[in-house]
Write a protein that holds these residues in place. Sequence first.
Motif, PDB file in Angstrom:
ATOM      1  N   HIS A 174      45.822  29.772  46.228  1.00  0.00           N
ATOM      2  CA  HIS A 174      44.930  29.058  47.157  1.00  0.00           C
ATOM      3  C   HIS A 174      44.853  27.599  46.727  1.00  0.00           C
ATOM      4  O   HIS A 174      45.399  27.236  45.678  1.00  0.00           O
ATOM      5  CB  HIS A 174      43.538  29.715  47.222  1.00  0.00           C
ATOM      6  N   SER A 176      42.074  26.150  46.061  1.00  0.00           N
ATOM      7  CA  SER A 176      40.830  25.966  45.293  1.00  0.00           C
ATOM      8  C   SER A 176      41.038  25.329  43.911  1.00  0.00           C
ATOM      9  O   SER A 176      40.140  24.609  43.444  1.00  0.00           O
ATOM     10  CB  SER A 176      40.085  27.292  45.178  1.00  0.00           C
ATOM     11  N   GLN A 179      39.974  21.760  43.491  1.00  0.00           N
ATOM     12  CA  GLN A 179      38.545  21.495  43.220  1.00  0.00           C
ATOM     13  C   GLN A 179      38.345  21.284  41.722  1.00  0.00           C
ATOM     14  O   GLN A 179      37.698  20.332  41.288  1.00  0.00           O
ATOM     15  CB  GLN A 179      37.700  22.731  43.541  1.00  0.00           C
ATOM     16  N   ARG A 200      51.527  33.800  48.350  1.00  0.00           N
ATOM     17  CA  ARG A 200      51.104  35.173  48.035  1.00  0.00           C
ATOM     18  C   ARG A 200      52.193  36.141  48.475  1.00  0.00           C
ATOM     19  O   ARG A 200      52.841  35.903  49.504  1.00  0.00           O
ATOM     20  CB  ARG A 200      49.803  35.531  48.772  1.00  0.00           C
ATOM     21  N   GLN A 213      46.927  25.793  53.158  1.00  0.00           N
ATOM     22  CA  GLN A 213      45.468  25.842  53.220  1.00  0.00           C
ATOM     23  C   GLN A 213      44.892  24.436  53.164  1.00  0.00           C
ATOM     24  O   GLN A 213      45.541  23.506  52.700  1.00  0.00           O
ATOM     25  CB  GLN A 213      44.909  26.607  52.013  1.00  0.00           C
ATOM     26  N   PHE A 254      32.530  35.312  47.630  1.00  0.00           N
ATOM     27  CA  PHE A 254      33.647  34.698  46.899  1.00  0.00           C
ATOM     28  C   PHE A 254      33.148  34.476  45.480  1.00  0.00           C
ATOM     29  O   PHE A 254      31.976  34.120  45.297  1.00  0.00           O
ATOM     30  CB  PHE A 254      34.057  33.348  47.514  1.00  0.00           C
ATOM     31  N   PHE A 256      33.650  32.132  43.497  1.00  0.00           N
ATOM     32  CA  PHE A 256      33.393  30.728  43.139  1.00  0.00           C
ATOM     33  C   PHE A 256      32.261  30.092  43.937  1.00  0.00           C
ATOM     34  O   PHE A 256      31.996  28.909  43.789  1.00  0.00           O
ATOM     35  CB  PHE A 256      34.671  29.892  43.281  1.00  0.00           C
ATOM     36  N   THR A 257      31.591  30.863  44.810  1.00  0.00           N
ATOM     37  CA  THR A 257      30.448  30.313  45.549  1.00  0.00           C
ATOM     38  C   THR A 257      29.286  31.303  45.540  1.00  0.00           C
ATOM     39  O   THR A 257      29.490  32.513  45.509  1.00  0.00           O
ATOM     40  CB  THR A 257      30.829  29.994  47.014  1.00  0.00           C
ATOM     41  N   GLY A 287      36.354  30.453  54.917  1.00  0.00           N
ATOM     42  CA  GLY A 287      35.411  30.886  53.896  1.00  0.00           C
ATOM     43  C   GLY A 287      34.734  29.671  53.284  1.00  0.00           C
ATOM     44  O   GLY A 287      35.327  28.598  53.206  1.00  0.00           O
ATOM     45  N   CYS A 288      33.440  29.848  52.866  1.00  0.00           N
ATOM     46  CA  CYS A 288      32.733  28.693  52.306  1.00  0.00           C
ATOM     47  C   CYS A 288      31.544  29.166  51.490  1.00  0.00           C
ATOM     48  O   CYS A 288      31.263  30.359  51.407  1.00  0.00           O
ATOM     49  CB  CYS A 288      32.263  27.780  53.434  1.00  0.00           C
ATOM     50  N   ALA A 310      31.665  24.178  49.078  1.00  0.00           N
ATOM     51  CA  ALA A 310      33.125  24.184  49.142  1.00  0.00           C
ATOM     52  C   ALA A 310      33.541  25.054  50.315  1.00  0.00           C
ATOM     53  O   ALA A 310      32.758  25.895  50.790  1.00  0.00           O
ATOM     54  CB  ALA A 310      33.710  24.732  47.852  1.00  0.00           C
ATOM     55  N   PHE A 311      34.747  24.837  50.775  1.00  0.00           N
ATOM     56  CA  PHE A 311      35.261  25.681  51.864  1.00  0.00           C
ATOM     57  C   PHE A 311      36.774  25.725  51.789  1.00  0.00           C
ATOM     58  O   PHE A 311      37.403  24.856  51.159  1.00  0.00           O
ATOM     59  CB  PHE A 311      34.804  25.163  53.241  1.00  0.00           C
TER      60      PHE A 311
HETATM   61  N1  DAH Z   1      40.111  30.259  48.208  1.00  0.00           N
HETATM   62  C1  DAH Z   1      39.683  31.148  49.281  1.00  0.00           C
HETATM   63  C2  DAH Z   1      40.895  31.967  49.758  1.00  0.00           C
HETATM   64  O1  DAH Z   1      41.998  31.587  49.518  1.00  0.00           O
HETATM   65  C3  DAH Z   1      39.135  30.362  50.428  1.00  0.00           C
HETATM   66  C4  DAH Z   1      37.837  29.749  50.106  1.00  0.00           C
HETATM   67  C5  DAH Z   1      36.657  30.422  50.352  1.00  0.00           C
HETATM   68  C6  DAH Z   1      37.774  28.531  49.493  1.00  0.00           C
HETATM   69  C7  DAH Z   1      35.442  29.894  50.039  1.00  0.00           C
HETATM   70  C8  DAH Z   1      36.544  27.963  49.160  1.00  0.00           C
HETATM   71  C9  DAH Z   1      35.373  28.672  49.433  1.00  0.00           C
HETATM   72  O2  DAH Z   1      36.443  26.775  48.589  1.00  0.00           O
HETATM   73  O3  DAH Z   1      34.192  28.112  49.110  1.00  0.00           O
HETATM   74  O4  DAH Z   1      40.703  32.955  50.377  1.00  0.00           O
END
Ligand code: DAH
Length: 358
Positions: A174, A176, A179, A200, A213, A254, A256-257, A287-288, A310-311
């Motif tokens: 991803h 992420s 970040q 993936r 992404q 998630f 991380f959130t 997602g966020c 974050a999202f």
């Molecule tokens: N990294 C997640 C994925 O690949 C997507 C995602 C969800 C990113 C929520 C984010 C977050 O920063 O807050 O499915």
Amino acid sequence: MSDLHLLKEKALKQLGTIHTLEELEAFRLEFLGKKGAITELMKGLGALSPEARSQRGADLNAVKEEILTALSQRQQELEAHALNERLKKETLDITLPGRPEEPGRIHPISHTIEEVMAIFLEQGFVVEEGPDVEDDFHNFTALNIPFDHPARQEHDTFYLKGKLGDQAAVLRTHTSPVQIRTMREQSPPFRMVALGRTFRADYDATHSPMFHQVEGLVIDKNIHMGHLKRCLSDFLKCFFEMEDLPIRFRPSFFPFTEPSAEVDIGCSKSKGTLKIGGGTDWLEILGCGMVHPNVLRNCGLDPEEYQGFAFGMGIERISMLKYGIPDLRLFYESDLRWLRHHGFSALQIPSPLLASRR
Ligand code: DAH
């Protein structure tokens, strides 16, 4: 008859038998070149008395001039002849229509990336980048996904043979990890997006082993869930160019959130076609959540001082929905007919930008 007169007669006669430019060059060397007949005679001038020398010199020059004039005349004749022959042989059919050069098209993925980027840049975000080959720490651990966390299994990760330092090397699953890189390398506040390739081990009509992404991160001292909702609602309305687009924030998870949410947009499905907006159906789009305190700590930030949201969302998915592309695999088949139909003109300004200026 003097020797000079004989020489001249010989040269002019020989000239008449010459039919090619190569022969003409050989002729020039024979009479006028460095070791040519005239030049040789010139060399003899030094041995003569002053009066005899001036007479002989003048005669020699006159003969030389005559030969030169005849030579250049012959050269012109030969060149004109060669040109005529070429014109006769080379026929140019100017009635043949030109070959049209079709302008290239921008791939829908590139166009969607430009659109997404344009919207977030208007909202004051900056673009950050990270590597495609990541280490375990940035891709998982720092994002609060420890070694034994079930989320690791969900990611169908491509592990690489080598290591990065003491860490396993992976193709990032991803965006992420960007970040983490941003928070660890720079100082707050942050307002960034990262767009790029992710990987993936998955392949069907809606999954490809390589996909794209966009990740977003906003960190400051007083950021709350309200900012997240407004930021993403604005983005979705602008991207889908629909002011009254129905949007739903649904609780999710998630690592991380905390709290985490998934965002759905309203749509209607009838007779196999999907229409964005209105209707009674919902489509999951991203997602966020509020960045988990552990993630902030892993990046050296004090969660009591800084918070943020974050999202993350899939570029292919939003591109398929906006432009009515039914199968994700089509993006990567490089079928020119498909690209001509679904591609965009290089001169086209991303439409959400026009909408936001209306
Ligand atoms: N990294 C997640 C994925 O690949 C997507 C995602 C969800 C990113 C929520 C984010 C977050 O920063 O807050 O499915």
